[in-house]
Design a protein around this motif. Sequence first.
Motif, PDB file in Angstrom:
ATOM      1  N   LYS A  75       0.827  -1.098  -0.025  1.00  0.00           N
ATOM      2  CA  LYS A  75      -0.086  -0.035   0.035  1.00  0.00           C
ATOM      3  C   LYS A  75       0.834   1.325  -0.045  1.00  0.00           C
ATOM      4  O   LYS A  75       0.664   2.354  -0.627  1.00  0.00           O
ATOM      5  N   ASN A  76       2.166   1.242   0.759  1.00  0.00           N
ATOM      6  CA  ASN A  76       2.853   2.389   1.062  1.00  0.00           C
ATOM      7  C   ASN A  76       4.325   2.360   0.517  1.00  0.00           C
ATOM      8  O   ASN A  76       4.672   1.519   0.366  1.00  0.00           O
TER       9      ASN A  76
ATOM     10  N   VAL B 291       4.864   8.261   2.131  1.00  0.00           N
ATOM     11  CA  VAL B 291       3.802   7.932   2.972  1.00  0.00           C
ATOM     12  C   VAL B 291       3.899   8.938   4.424  1.00  0.00           C
ATOM     13  O   VAL B 291       3.564   9.787   4.556  1.00  0.00           O
TER      14      VAL B 291
ATOM     15  N   GLN C 263      -1.077   6.746  -0.300  1.00  0.00           N
ATOM     16  CA  GLN C 263      -0.912   5.457  -0.472  1.00  0.00           C
ATOM     17  C   GLN C 263      -1.323   4.924  -1.994  1.00  0.00           C
ATOM     18  O   GLN C 263      -1.851   5.820  -2.757  1.00  0.00           O
TER      19      GLN C 263
END
Length: 225
Positions: free
Chosen positions: A80-81, A85, A93
């Motif tokens: 996701k990151n 971030v 993200q």
Amino acid sequence: MMRSCTAALRTLRVLRCRLEGAFPAARHPVLARRWFSTEKVIPKDQALPNPSWSKDLRLLFDQFMKKCEDGSWERLPSYKNSKLVKEQLSQAQLFTRGYEDGLGFEYVMFYNDDEKRTVCLFQGGPYLQGVPGFLHGGAIATMIDATVGVCAAIPGGIVMTANLNINFKRPIPLCSVVVINSQLDKIEGRKLFLSCDVRSGVDEKILYSEATSLFIKLDPEKSLT
Ligand SMILES: CCCCCCCC/C=C\CCCCCCCC(=O)SCCNC(=O)CCNC(=O)[C@H](O)C(C)(C)COP(=O)(O)OP(=O)(O)OC[C@H]1O[C@@H](n2cnc3c(N)ncnc32)[C@H](O)[C@@H]1OP(=O)(O)O
């Protein structure tokens, strides 16, 4: 069990080397600083089955995992990151990983180095609706871009999409599974040319979309803005 753990560790080591090889810190100072994290926390790999995956997506996933056994294909992990971030924008993200399981983009990619091909198994969830009952064209374009982007980034390093040309031939039913098959056709200096098609999962009988794209390797001497 022991053997599969050893194989998994080997794959992880290979992937790590690949990733570091694809993005050596010196290549593009700004992006490299942003993309590489020194954090010790191991993030969750999102490119693995979860309960929202349909029977077809699991079946295709299993078939590709079998193809990985002889080393010709590799599953690509996905997170996701990035470091960006935490350091620059706490809520940032990866666009395609921003939804809860099953609602948005469910996918996994596999890479074949000999053939310079990337295959993405993709199930577009209910939040990606365009015309009622069908996937939004922007969601399809996003996954095509991500798939050809990975296919360009592995040999090419830090690349960006300069051109993406899509023919939408049939609408894709929401929550169905499609196979996005992309390949690197040609490299000319900093330019990478790729093509791709999107077909129905499992039987691959329906051709939903076709695309061509141009990716450019970023010039470390040039500013992005
Ligand atoms: C197993 C290991 C696991 C590895 C896992 C890998 C993980 C991978 C991680 C991540 C993968 C990525 C996946 C995500 C994918 C999503 C990507 C996006 O969405 S990118 C956002 C949208 N794109 C932009 O915002 C770009 C905006 N455009 C620009 O910034 C510039 O135009 C840029 C950088 C593309 C090019 O700019 P210049 O200044 O560097 O280059 P110039 O000199 O303009 O062009 C170079 C050559 O390309 C041609 N060119 C440029 N744009 C063209 C175009 N649109 N059409 C045709 N030719 C073009 C030019 O004519 C020139 O050609 P001549 O060298 O003279 O022959």
